[in-house]
Design a protein around this motif. Structure first.
Motif, PDB file in Angstrom:
ATOM      1  N   GLU A 165       0.855  -1.180   0.000  1.00 22.85           N
ATOM      2  CA  GLU A 165       0.000   0.000   0.000  1.00 22.85           C
ATOM      3  C   GLU A 165       0.889   1.228   0.000  1.00 22.85           C
ATOM      4  N   MET A 166       0.589   2.151  -0.881  1.00 24.12           N
ATOM      5  CA  MET A 166       1.351   3.389  -0.893  1.00 24.12           C
ATOM      6  C   MET A 166       0.478   4.512  -0.337  1.00 24.12           C
ATOM      7  N   LEU A 167       0.904   5.007   0.828  1.00 23.38           N
ATOM      8  CA  LEU A 167       0.207   6.155   1.389  1.00 23.38           C
ATOM      9  C   LEU A 167       0.616   7.352   0.539  1.00 23.38           C
ATOM     10  N   TRP A 200      15.627  11.911  -8.275  1.00 25.47           N
ATOM     11  CA  TRP A 200      14.826  12.547  -9.325  1.00 25.47           C
ATOM     12  C   TRP A 200      13.722  11.577  -9.640  1.00 25.47           C
ATOM     13  N   TRP A 201      12.526  12.070  -9.825  1.00 24.83           N
ATOM     14  CA  TRP A 201      11.432  11.149 -10.157  1.00 24.83           C
ATOM     15  C   TRP A 201      10.639  11.646 -11.357  1.00 24.83           C
ATOM     16  N   SER A 202      10.524  10.774 -12.316  1.00 25.42           N
ATOM     17  CA  SER A 202       9.583  10.986 -13.422  1.00 25.42           C
ATOM     18  C   SER A 202       9.123   9.589 -13.797  1.00 25.42           C
ATOM     19  N   GLY A 211       9.651   7.029   2.850  1.00 27.58           N
ATOM     20  CA  GLY A 211       8.755   7.957   2.159  1.00 27.58           C
ATOM     21  C   GLY A 211       9.499   8.851   1.195  1.00 27.58           C
ATOM     22  N   ASN A 212       8.809   9.182   0.113  1.00 27.67           N
ATOM     23  CA  ASN A 212       9.436   9.937  -0.956  1.00 27.67           C
ATOM     24  C   ASN A 212       8.534  11.098  -1.364  1.00 27.67           C
ATOM     25  N   SER A 213       9.008  12.340  -1.179  1.00 23.09           N
ATOM     26  CA  SER A 213       8.239  13.502  -1.638  1.00 23.09           C
ATOM     27  C   SER A 213       8.833  13.967  -2.954  1.00 23.09           C
ATOM     28  N   VAL A 252       3.056  18.376  -5.783  1.00 25.34           N
ATOM     29  CA  VAL A 252       3.741  17.475  -4.859  1.00 25.34           C
ATOM     30  C   VAL A 252       3.157  16.079  -5.050  1.00 25.34           C
ATOM     31  N   ASP A 253       4.032  15.090  -5.108  1.00 29.45           N
ATOM     32  CA  ASP A 253       3.624  13.689  -5.216  1.00 29.45           C
ATOM     33  C   ASP A 253       4.362  12.948  -4.114  1.00 29.45           C
ATOM     34  N   PHE A 254       3.649  12.689  -3.022  1.00 26.87           N
ATOM     35  CA  PHE A 254       4.298  11.942  -1.940  1.00 26.87           C
ATOM     36  C   PHE A 254       3.842  10.492  -1.959  1.00 26.87           C
ATOM     37  N   GLY A 255       4.781   9.565  -1.782  1.00 28.82           N
ATOM     38  CA  GLY A 255       4.429   8.154  -1.638  1.00 28.82           C
ATOM     39  C   GLY A 255       5.248   7.508  -0.531  1.00 28.82           C
ATOM     40  N   GLY A 256       4.564   6.816   0.369  1.00 26.88           N
ATOM     41  CA  GLY A 256       5.273   6.126   1.453  1.00 26.88           C
ATOM     42  C   GLY A 256       4.704   4.731   1.641  1.00 26.88           C
TER      43      GLY A 256
HETATM   44  N1  SER Z   1       5.734   8.588  -7.298  1.00 29.42           N
HETATM   45  C1  SER Z   1       6.702   8.488  -6.268  1.00 29.42           C
HETATM   46  C2  SER Z   1       7.155   7.071  -6.008  1.00 29.42           C
HETATM   47  O1  SER Z   1       6.612   6.132  -6.553  1.00 29.42           O
HETATM   48  C3  SER Z   1       6.159   9.086  -4.996  1.00 29.42           C
HETATM   49  O2  SER Z   1       4.810   8.780  -4.855  1.00 29.42           O
HETATM   50  O3  SER Z   1       8.062   6.894  -5.235  1.00 29.42           O
END
Ligand code: SER
Length: 467
Positions: free
Chosen positions: A89-91, A187-189, A238-240, A260-264
């Motif tokens: 699960e990704m919060l 870096w996230w894309s 967690g990754n912001s 902002v795209d946060f996933g934890g």
């Molecule tokens: N998209 C990023 C990731 O998957 C943060 O939600 O880590």
């Protein structure tokens, strides 16, 4: 602390901070043939990052069920250690052109330290060092925000810069709280590092938070330790992502509205809160592990890798069942087939006397146990009335696998190990329908690790000939 509480606390914390909760999307994407599964929280929200207005506003929160099964076997073969799972699960919390770094960094930090009570001394931070090739600057803004926050809590804020991963592995962070890494890590894309992004793609620097378990560094993974080292001392929780650039004419321009795209990972946060580095020891896996202990007659602590693979794969299989996937020879159905066969072969290799179909069919109810009290508003399609059917599908798939297994095993047993390679395993697949994932496990046990690359090369060769 229970997973149910951590999930609730996260959603409620962000609701109190002006976010609207939306239910999790399904694990199989709707109207998107480019990808088999939802593998991050932002994926179902992509169009809102690209400018469409979200009906629920500019601040969104949820817990998205994700499934990662990239490549032919890559993600599946990663399962077996203390922290990799195919299903998780990704919060997630999102700002669509609303708040940015100076709000997001304190949001997550306060959630961890004040809401969950994690000791800030155990948190380490990574930020983006910049990308000179693409003229993208260092993320000084994020570094400054972190420094201020941590200093307020009386924490020393040394910063260390790593130009590349070799340097990081060689020198280590020497206790520095904030580590700057290159694009590969921070870096996230959707398409990876800036140079790999196509025209019109959006992306940005990110900042990750790691929990330090305080273990001794294991030099098998590099000379010195640092947050992105794989030795297990640090765990990313967690990754912001600060989606602030768009690639245009090969250059990176600032987006007019920043996101902002946060996933934890919920599993990892729950593990940290329960003082374990093993996500399989949390209540998100324990009911399955306990059931397996009873069915296999052995204990988890002596057979961790075996239990982890089965627990993970059967949790994924059960969820795929909840989302209507059935075993088949293509796409999602084939991934489900792989999950079931890998679990079956693991049991078979452990004890040939055990009826693996009978073991596997009893796991979905344990998966249900984990989710039965989760607030339905979170949107997981976990339904008691579907369990009988899911168990039956798993049982039937395992039964038909038995036939494939007995035919192929004869060849496998008489194989000359010095001649076992990608081609051998491909021929076995081609002539007996004996799947790669099964050969892989059998030969691994006999000391030969088959390369999936060689197998796929044979596959490709055969396809070209057929064409
Ligand atoms: N998209 C990023 C990731 O998957 C943060 O939600 O880590």
């Amino acid at each position: 602390m229970k997973s149910i509480d951590v999930r609730d606390k996260y959603i409620q914390f962000f609701e109190r901070n002006g976010h609207t909760h939306i239910p999790s999307a399904g694990v199989v994407p709707e109207n998107d043939p480019t990808t088999l599964f939802i593998s991050s929280g932002m994926q179902p929200l992509l169009k809102y990052f690209l400018g469409e207005v979200h009906p629920s506003g500019t601040r969104i929160v949820n817990s998205q069920v994700c499934l990662r099964a990239h490549g032919f076997m890559d993600d599946l073969l990663e399962v077996g250690d203390n922290r990799h799972t195919s299903l998780f699960e990704m919060l997630g919390n999102w700002s669509f052109g609303d708040y940015f770094k100076k709000e997001q960094i304190p949001f997550f930090y306060n959630f961890l330290t004040k809401e969950l009570g994690i000791d800030p001394h155990k948190l380490y931070i990574s930020c983006f060092i910049g990308d000179s090739e693409n003229s993208i600057p260092k993320d000084n803004e994020a570094v400054e925000i972190w420094k201020n926050l941590l200093t307020e809590d009386g924490i020393d804020c040394e910063v260390v810069e790593f130009e590349n991963m070799e340097q990081a592995d060689k020198e280590g962070n020497k206790g520095a709280r904030i580590c700057l890494y290159p694009s590969k890590k921070n870096w996230w894309s959707r398409n990876g590092v800036p140079s790999d992004m196509p025209e019109g793609d959006i992306g940005g620097p990110d900042t990750e938070v790691f929990f330090d378990f305080g273990f001794e560094h294991n030099t098998q993974y590099g000379e010195k330790c640092h947050p992105n080292c794989d030795c297990g001392k640090y765990l990313e929780i967690g990754n912001s992502v600060f989606t602030q650039y768009i690639k245009k004419n090969g250059k990176f321009e600032e987006l007019p509205s920043k996101n902002v795209d946060f996933g934890g990972g919920l599993e990892r946060m729950v593990a940290v809160l329960n003082n374990t580095d093993d996500v399989f020891e949390t209540d998100l896996h324990q009911p399955i592990i306990k059931r397996l202990e009873a069915l296999l007659g052995i204990s988890y602590s002596d057979n961790k890798s075996l239990f982890r693979v089965i627990s993970d794969h059967m949790k994924s299989s059960t969820f795929l069942g909840f989302y209507g996937v059935i075993p088949s020879n293509k796409q999602q159905g084939y991934v489900l087939r792989k999950f079931i066969r890998r679990s079956a072969i693991k049991i078979y290799l452990f004890n040939k006397e055990l009826d693996f179909s009978n073991v596997l069919k009893q796991i979905p109810t344990a998966v249900y146990e984990i989710y039965k009290d989760v607030n339905p508003k979170y949107g997981f399609n976990v339904k008691e009335e579907m369990l009988t059917q899911i168990s039956e599908i798993i049982f039937n798939e395992a039964e038909s696998f038995k036939k494939i297994l007995s035919n192929g095993l004869k060849q496998v047993e008489k194989a000359d190990l010095s001649k076992v390679d990608g081609k051998f395993v491909f021929d076995l697949y081609q002539n007996q329908g004996f799947p790669f994932e099964v050969s892989y496990e059998i030969f691994k046990l006999r000391g030969v690790e088959i390369s999936q690359k060689d197998f796929l090369a044979e596959f490709e060769k055969h396809r070209n000939i057929s064409k």
